[in-house]
Scaffold this motif. Structure first.
Motif, PDB file in Angstrom:
ATOM      1  N   HIS A   1      -4.782   4.303   1.545  1.00 34.58           N
ATOM      2  CA  HIS A   1      -4.397   3.448   2.665  1.00 34.58           C
ATOM      3  C   HIS A   1      -3.287   4.126   3.466  1.00 34.58           C
ATOM      4  N   LEU A   2      -3.640   4.661   4.624  1.00 38.98           N
ATOM      5  CA  LEU A   2      -2.667   5.328   5.484  1.00 38.98           C
ATOM      6  C   LEU A   2      -2.390   4.402   6.666  1.00 38.98           C
ATOM      7  N   THR A   3      -1.140   3.963   6.769  1.00 42.81           N
ATOM      8  CA  THR A   3      -0.805   3.016   7.827  1.00 42.81           C
ATOM      9  C   THR A   3       0.644   3.213   8.235  1.00 42.81           C
ATOM     10  N   SER A   4       0.904   3.057   9.511  1.00 41.04           N
ATOM     11  CA  SER A   4       2.273   3.162  10.014  1.00 41.04           C
ATOM     12  C   SER A   4       2.969   1.844   9.716  1.00 41.04           C
ATOM     13  N   GLY A   5       3.709   1.822   8.599  1.00 42.56           N
ATOM     14  CA  GLY A   5       4.261   0.571   8.109  1.00 42.56           C
ATOM     15  C   GLY A   5       5.539   0.152   8.800  1.00 42.56           C
ATOM     16  N   ALA A   6       6.617   0.888   8.558  1.00 39.75           N
ATOM     17  CA  ALA A   6       7.921   0.472   9.061  1.00 39.75           C
ATOM     18  C   ALA A   6       8.060   0.678  10.568  1.00 39.75           C
ATOM     19  N   LEU A   7       7.513   1.767  11.104  1.00 38.11           N
ATOM     20  CA  LEU A   7       7.645   2.027  12.540  1.00 38.11           C
ATOM     21  C   LEU A   7       6.603   1.263  13.346  1.00 38.11           C
ATOM     22  N   GLY A   8       5.408   1.070  12.787  1.00 40.06           N
ATOM     23  CA  GLY A   8       4.357   0.370  13.522  1.00 40.06           C
ATOM     24  C   GLY A   8       3.958   1.105  14.778  1.00 40.06           C
ATOM     25  N   ALA A   9       3.588   2.377  14.630  1.00 39.41           N
ATOM     26  CA  ALA A   9       3.316   3.232  15.783  1.00 39.41           C
ATOM     27  C   ALA A   9       1.842   3.207  16.164  1.00 39.41           C
TER      28      ALA A   9
END
Length: 607
Positions: A420-428
């Motif tokens: 699972h690759l996801t921009s978590g904290a930055l939400g880019a």
């Protein structure tokens, strides 16, 4: 017509200059693939790459290089490397560097810089990338002398890998790149710093809390995968029979069919997970950081619980919530030390209460399980994503940011966090496609591609807003014939912003209309990537089968209802027990009190 004298002819790079030494040092560090885009100040390094054993992947925008290196590192656990020139090349990397910092992704970022005599003169394409990136890297290096290269490179990779991973910048002036490096010894990598062992006193304190608990819950985050603790974490949960909730980055730490897995907690978490946390009397936090998207209103998060917090990063423990037992150090060792003693309490003095607690949690999970029988003829995105996860259960999924990101988190059945690759904290937004490129190349290196066999599946799930932010990387996918499968969920809107404007801004829709989107199937075809468009539920199965069995890259353009929202949803400045479902809409007074304000910044913008 201009003429060029012999003295102005570009000098061929020496095989013993700083740039060529760096290329060999990267190989010594185990780097085989790097992502970048050339330019004036980094040209000597690109000259050194010519004929080297390093595989350079030419992206079509420097942000794509940073996100591709980011995805490579997330999928493989190795250090991702990206390269850009000075000035705009370096500044275009910044978003990808910030994403790596906030999500603890090991990266080494190499930027060209003007020659040292020109630094500080506002030379062409000069930019203080060293200063500009200081808040978003673990460390920055400006190489002023060739002789500094061995120390800088060794330290950069050691720092990127050690402890809590993250990005490290090497700013590489042009005169240092062409400087004589014949006197430098071959590069020798440094050992990674050992994570300290947790103190015995903290383990004893944790065990005492477990022995007293009647309603314990495990709350696990991305630190489980970062600490290579997935197997021991599963052993701990299975042995102790403690129900567990997972953060966005913790998904996959427990198999989806494990009866102790209550699912994701937080703003778009499951009702079973959120209610368990709100009612527990002990919260065992493993590699999580009390992020606002997980906790909701922090002052009302797990209000009855004492806290055991284990994390290798001492800065996280006690940062947002007091820890009654603070376990700083190696997560693997701590979990191993606690598993058998904690498991003994399954049959201890609170055995009946704990059994009833587990049954309550599991019954809630059954009662509030997601349904996929949406009415109507249109495509229901959660059902499509769940079905695709069943067809390719081992796939690595790279998400962009928005409603589709939350649907993937809720409905994809991840068996390991590195899937699972996801921009978590930055939400880019714009993360998904280039990260999928990096992941596909990482998998290709782990298992060299046999032309007769299909490659490991990488799926990019994107939305129409996010996709256009780095759509140029379709050219990279096509050039390297990467078999990335792209699922594009198109509601012709900035969906998550639209949902928040509907719920919390009295349906004042402002600048979310994307109805003039291009024909995405035609766009993909222009890059030589086959594409299909569907808008009916009856067509989903055939379309998914065609997508996953396509011999190379392929795109599935899925038209969905613009009014479809992500449920459940915890409103801003509310605790996690106050979830809204699709049939609950806050009234005007609730909307007014929940509207983002400067006094309520933690939920001021949607993901």
């Amino acid at each position: 017509m201009s003429t060029q004298t012999a003295s102005s002819t570009p000098r061929t790079a020496s095989p013993c200059n700083g740039a060529s030494w760096l290329a060999q040092a990267l190989i010594a560090e185990g780097v085989d693939t790097l992502f970048g885009y050339p330019g004036g100040a980094i040209m000597p390094f690109y000259d050194a790459l010519h004929g080297s054993d390093l595989k350079h992947v030419l992206v079509r925008h420097e942000q794509g290089a940073a996100f591709a290196a980011n995805g490579y590192a997330r999928a493989s656990g190795r250090v991702g490397v990206c390269v850009a020139t000075s000035g705009p090349g370096a500044s275009n990397l910044v978003t990808g560097i910030a994403d790596a910092m906030l999500d603890s992704v090991p990266m080494v970022v190499i930027t060209g810089q003007v020659a040292t005599p020109l630094m500080g003169t506002d030379a062409f394409q000069e930019l203080d990338v060293f200063g500009m990136t200081m808040p978003i890297v673990k460390h920055s290096f400006l190489v002023r002398r060739v002789e500094d290269l061995p120390r800088v490179v060794a330290e950069a990779f050691r720092i990127a890998r050690s402890g809590r991973p993250g990005p490290v910048l090497i700013d590489f002036p042009k005169d240092v790149q062409v400087g004589d490096a014949s006197g430098l010894a071959p590069h020798v990598p440094l050992d990674i710093d050992d994570v300290p062992r947790a103190a015995d006193a903290s383990l004893h304190a944790a065990l005492a809390l477990v022995s007293q608990a009647q309603r314990p819950v495990v709350y696990a985050g991305g630190g489980v995968a970062l600490g290579n603790a997935v197997d021991v974490f599963r052993d701990f949960v299975n042995a102790t029979r403690i129900p567990a909730v997972l953060t966005l980055k913790g998904l996959g730490a427990l198999p989806p069919d494990n009866p102790l897995n209550l699912g994701m907690l937080g703003m778009h978490g499951t009702r079973a997970a959120n209610l368990a946390v709100q009612e527990c009397d002990l919260l065992i936090v493993v590699g999580a950081r009390f992020d606002d998207r997980a906790t909701g209103k922090l002052s009302e998060f797990a209000p009855h619980a004492r806290v055991i917090h284990m994390d290798p990063d001492a800065c996280e423990i006690g940062k947002l919530r007091h820890a009654d037992a603070a376990i700083n150090g190696d997560i693997v060792g701590a979990l191993k030390a606690l598993t058998l003693p904690c498991a003994a309490h399954v049959h201890g003095r609170h055995a009946v209460a704990r059994r009833q607690w587990l049954e309550t949690c599991q019954q809630r999970a059954r009662d509030h399980a997601a349904r996929y029988d949406a009415p109507g003829d249109g495509v229901y995105a959660p059902a499509l994503l769940k079905r695709l996860s069943e067809i390719v259960p081992g796939a690595v999924v790279s998400c962009d940011v928005g409603q589709h990101q939350m649907w993937v988190a809720q409905h994809w059945r991840f068996s390991h966090p590195r899937q699972h690759l996801t921009s978590g904290a930055l939400g880019a937004m714009g993360f998904g496609l280039p990260a999928a490129i990096g992941a596909q190349l990482a998998l290709r290196e782990q298992a060299p591609h046999d032309p007769q066999e299909p490659e490991a599946c990488v799926v990019c799930v994107s939305g129409d807003g996010s996709f256009l932010m780095n759509v140029q990387e379709l050219a990279t996918v096509a050039r390297y014939r990467l078999p990335v499968k792209i699922v594009l969920l198109d509601n012709q809107a900035l969906g998550m912003v639209r949902q928040w404007q509907e719920l919390f801004f009295e349906q004042r829709y402002s600048e979310i209309d994307l109805s003039d989107n291009p024909d995405f199937a035609t766009l993909a075809s222009a890059f030589g990537i086959p594409a299909t468009r569907i808008d009916r539920a009856d067509d989903v199965e055939d379309a998914l089968q065609a997508l996953v069995h396509a011999p190379g890259p392929a795109l599935l353009h899925v038209a969905i209802d613009q009014k479809a929202n992500v449920w459940p949803l915890v409103p801003p400045n509310r605790n996690n027990a106050e979830m809204l479902d699709g049939d609950e809409v806050p009234g005007p007074a609730a909307q007014a009190s929940n509207s983002p304000t400067p006094e309520n910044p933690s939920h001021a913008l949607p993901a």
